[in-house]
Design an enzyme around this catalytic site. Sequence first.
Site, PDB file in Angstrom:
ATOM      1  N   LYS A  62      39.310  33.309  23.000  1.00  0.00           N
ATOM      2  CA  LYS A  62      40.562  34.643  22.880  1.00  0.00           C
ATOM      3  C   LYS A  62      41.668  34.234  21.929  1.00  0.00           C
ATOM      4  O   LYS A  62      42.450  34.972  21.976  1.00  0.00           O
ATOM      5  CB  LYS A  62      41.132  34.796  24.292  1.00  0.00           C
ATOM      6  CG  LYS A  62      39.779  35.619  25.004  1.00  0.00           C
ATOM      7  CD  LYS A  62      40.127  35.952  26.263  1.00  0.00           C
ATOM      8  CE  LYS A  62      38.974  36.202  27.221  1.00  0.00           C
ATOM      9  NZ  LYS A  62      39.227  36.785  28.679  1.00  0.00           N
ATOM     10  N   ASP A  74      47.473  31.787  34.643  1.00  0.00           N
ATOM     11  CA  ASP A  74      45.946  32.103  33.733  1.00  0.00           C
ATOM     12  C   ASP A  74      46.645  32.732  32.323  1.00  0.00           C
ATOM     13  O   ASP A  74      46.897  33.779  32.449  1.00  0.00           O
ATOM     14  CB  ASP A  74      45.394  33.043  34.532  1.00  0.00           C
ATOM     15  CG  ASP A  74      44.095  33.619  33.816  1.00  0.00           C
ATOM     16  OD1 ASP A  74      44.178  33.381  32.502  1.00  0.00           O
ATOM     17  OD2 ASP A  74      43.266  34.517  34.468  1.00  0.00           O
ATOM     18  N   GLN A 113      45.004  35.875  28.415  1.00  0.00           N
ATOM     19  CA  GLN A 113      45.396  37.026  27.487  1.00  0.00           C
ATOM     20  C   GLN A 113      46.847  36.871  26.685  1.00  0.00           C
ATOM     21  O   GLN A 113      47.509  37.783  26.595  1.00  0.00           O
ATOM     22  CB  GLN A 113      45.750  38.298  28.450  1.00  0.00           C
ATOM     23  CG  GLN A 113      44.102  38.605  29.197  1.00  0.00           C
ATOM     24  CD  GLN A 113      43.160  38.916  27.881  1.00  0.00           C
ATOM     25  OE1 GLN A 113      43.618  39.451  26.715  1.00  0.00           O
ATOM     26  NE2 GLN A 113      41.577  39.152  28.093  1.00  0.00           N
ATOM     27  N   HIS A 148      42.122  38.369  37.456  1.00  0.00           N
ATOM     28  CA  HIS A 148      40.708  38.302  37.047  1.00  0.00           C
ATOM     29  C   HIS A 148      40.079  37.502  37.810  1.00  0.00           C
ATOM     30  O   HIS A 148      40.431  36.562  38.586  1.00  0.00           O
ATOM     31  CB  HIS A 148      40.696  37.544  35.541  1.00  0.00           C
ATOM     32  CG  HIS A 148      39.423  37.517  34.853  1.00  0.00           C
ATOM     33  ND1 HIS A 148      38.595  36.676  35.234  1.00  0.00           N
ATOM     34  CD2 HIS A 148      39.279  38.294  33.587  1.00  0.00           C
ATOM     35  CE1 HIS A 148      37.488  36.801  34.196  1.00  0.00           C
ATOM     36  NE2 HIS A 148      37.766  37.601  33.239  1.00  0.00           N
ATOM     37  N   CYS A 175      36.307  42.460  35.038  1.00  0.00           N
ATOM     38  CA  CYS A 175      36.529  41.384  35.895  1.00  0.00           C
ATOM     39  C   CYS A 175      37.699  41.155  36.739  1.00  0.00           C
ATOM     40  O   CYS A 175      38.295  40.259  37.037  1.00  0.00           O
ATOM     41  CB  CYS A 175      36.341  39.997  35.126  1.00  0.00           C
ATOM     42  SG  CYS A 175      34.922  39.836  34.161  1.00  0.00           S
TER      43      CYS A 175
HETATM   44  C1  PLP Z   1      38.683  36.208  29.801  1.00  0.00           C
HETATM   45  C2  PLP Z   1      39.774  35.969  30.979  1.00  0.00           C
HETATM   46  C3  PLP Z   1      39.493  35.048  31.771  1.00  0.00           C
HETATM   47  C4  PLP Z   1      38.213  34.365  31.712  1.00  0.00           C
HETATM   48  O1  PLP Z   1      37.940  33.508  30.436  1.00  0.00           O
HETATM   49  P1  PLP Z   1      36.764  32.814  30.314  1.00  0.00           P
HETATM   50  O2  PLP Z   1      36.759  32.533  28.675  1.00  0.00           O
HETATM   51  O3  PLP Z   1      35.536  33.943  30.494  1.00  0.00           O
HETATM   52  O4  PLP Z   1      36.559  31.574  31.114  1.00  0.00           O
HETATM   53  C5  PLP Z   1      40.405  34.816  32.813  1.00  0.00           C
HETATM   54  N1  PLP Z   1      41.326  35.299  32.994  1.00  0.00           N
HETATM   55  C6  PLP Z   1      41.988  36.340  32.137  1.00  0.00           C
HETATM   56  C7  PLP Z   1      43.100  36.942  32.425  1.00  0.00           C
HETATM   57  C8  PLP Z   1      41.003  36.693  31.245  1.00  0.00           C
HETATM   58  O5  PLP Z   1      41.233  37.746  30.337  1.00  0.00           O
END
Ligand code: PLP
Length: 415
Positions: free
Chosen positions: A232, A206, A209, A129, A370
């Site tokens: 999320k 990260d 997800q 992302h 993104c």
């Molecule tokens: C949504 C997402 C982000 C960013 O999350 P924010 O809540 O916008 O800071 C980063 N990495 C992944 C894999 C995402 O799905």
Amino acid sequence: MNAPVSALETGLLDCGADFPILAQPVRGRRLAYLDNGATTQKPRVVIEALTQFYEQSNANIHRGVHWLSQHATDRYEAGREAVRRLLNAPSARDIIFTRGTTESINLVAQTWGLSLKPGDEILVTGMEHHSNIVPWQLLCERTGAVLRHARVLDDGQLDVEDFRSQLNSRTRLVGIAHVSNALGTINPVDELIRMAHGVGALALVDGAQAVAHARVDVQAMDCDFYAFSGHKIYGPTGIGALYVRGSILAGLPPWQGGGDMIRTVSFERSTWADGPQRFEAGTANIAGAVVLGTAIDYVMGIGLDRIAAHEAVLLAEATERMQALPGVRIVGTAPHKAGILSFLVDGIHPHDLGTILDTEGVAIRAGHHCAMPLMTRFGIPGTARASLALYNDSRDVDALVAGVQKAQKLFGVDR
Ligand SMILES: *Cc1c(COP(=O)(O)O)cnc(C)c1O
């Protein structure tokens, strides 16, 4: 309130009734909310906990001697403990509250990252992302470090051999999506982290997800940093967290300066608070942290293994039915995937598809998600993406499939 979850004989969950917004018709249709990769809906317990916080617990934290301030502090710290449980971190002192994944990664770049020297390297995967690319680019511009990326294979898996071949003694950190938001690929994080540690690099995962869709254990994974967003995982926007390995956190310089992050301040010199407070300058999103705890309790109450099983069944069903449609191509067919289905339909731009699905009450996302470098890698401007959550069921898959067929008719590309 906290409606008990009824598991069908199939083991599928039936939690839709916990989420008030799902009962609201959209464009006159039953809402099929399949944009969970962007944000999830909130269960009634979370919505009510937010109101309850402001009705019964609101005060500023960590400073007050009065009862409400101590009560609010206890609840804020209980939210931190909930995050610790979610991630199985060794201590709540390893958990920093942030605004979300993006801020968590920027925090690492702007604290730990300051130690980088020209020629040092950061290695990310080709499916990150933008949040796990751009903070490193900014850092590289400042420090003279170099950002590298490992290849993605045609089916959306990481090319692990390419990743291995790019690791070297200059690699200081690897940044890895636990689950790709654009493709659903689950990366073999344990193996990648071991490889990174093998060359002396740190590993940041990260987890945006991942945390709402499978059990995460930062100790078993052995990562150094783990980032995620509350919104999320059925919590509010504007709150998220960063896990930092305790021994690393102890040595990180502060980030933003201000109230709450200090021990003493004089005009000559200030000293910093220990632990996560050092990174939480200013009045925090107190209610958000408290209610994130409620969302985590909700998810853990259902059980992440059950949620993962539910979403796996639905993903298999959606994949099979979409694949059976002529002119539909699924982008991202890795053997290990979470509940994300990215696809293209011959002759229909993803945005047009998203607009037509919307008229049917089907909410999906269309675009680059993104992850522009990943789209470039596949030679496409974007995809349509349906992403699942614990409250989705076969009716949502039915609506998606019917909506795509309707779009194909409208565009004259049905065969
Ligand atoms: C949504 C997402 C982000 C960013 O999350 P924010 O809540 O916008 O800071 C980063 N990495 C992944 C894999 C995402 O799905």
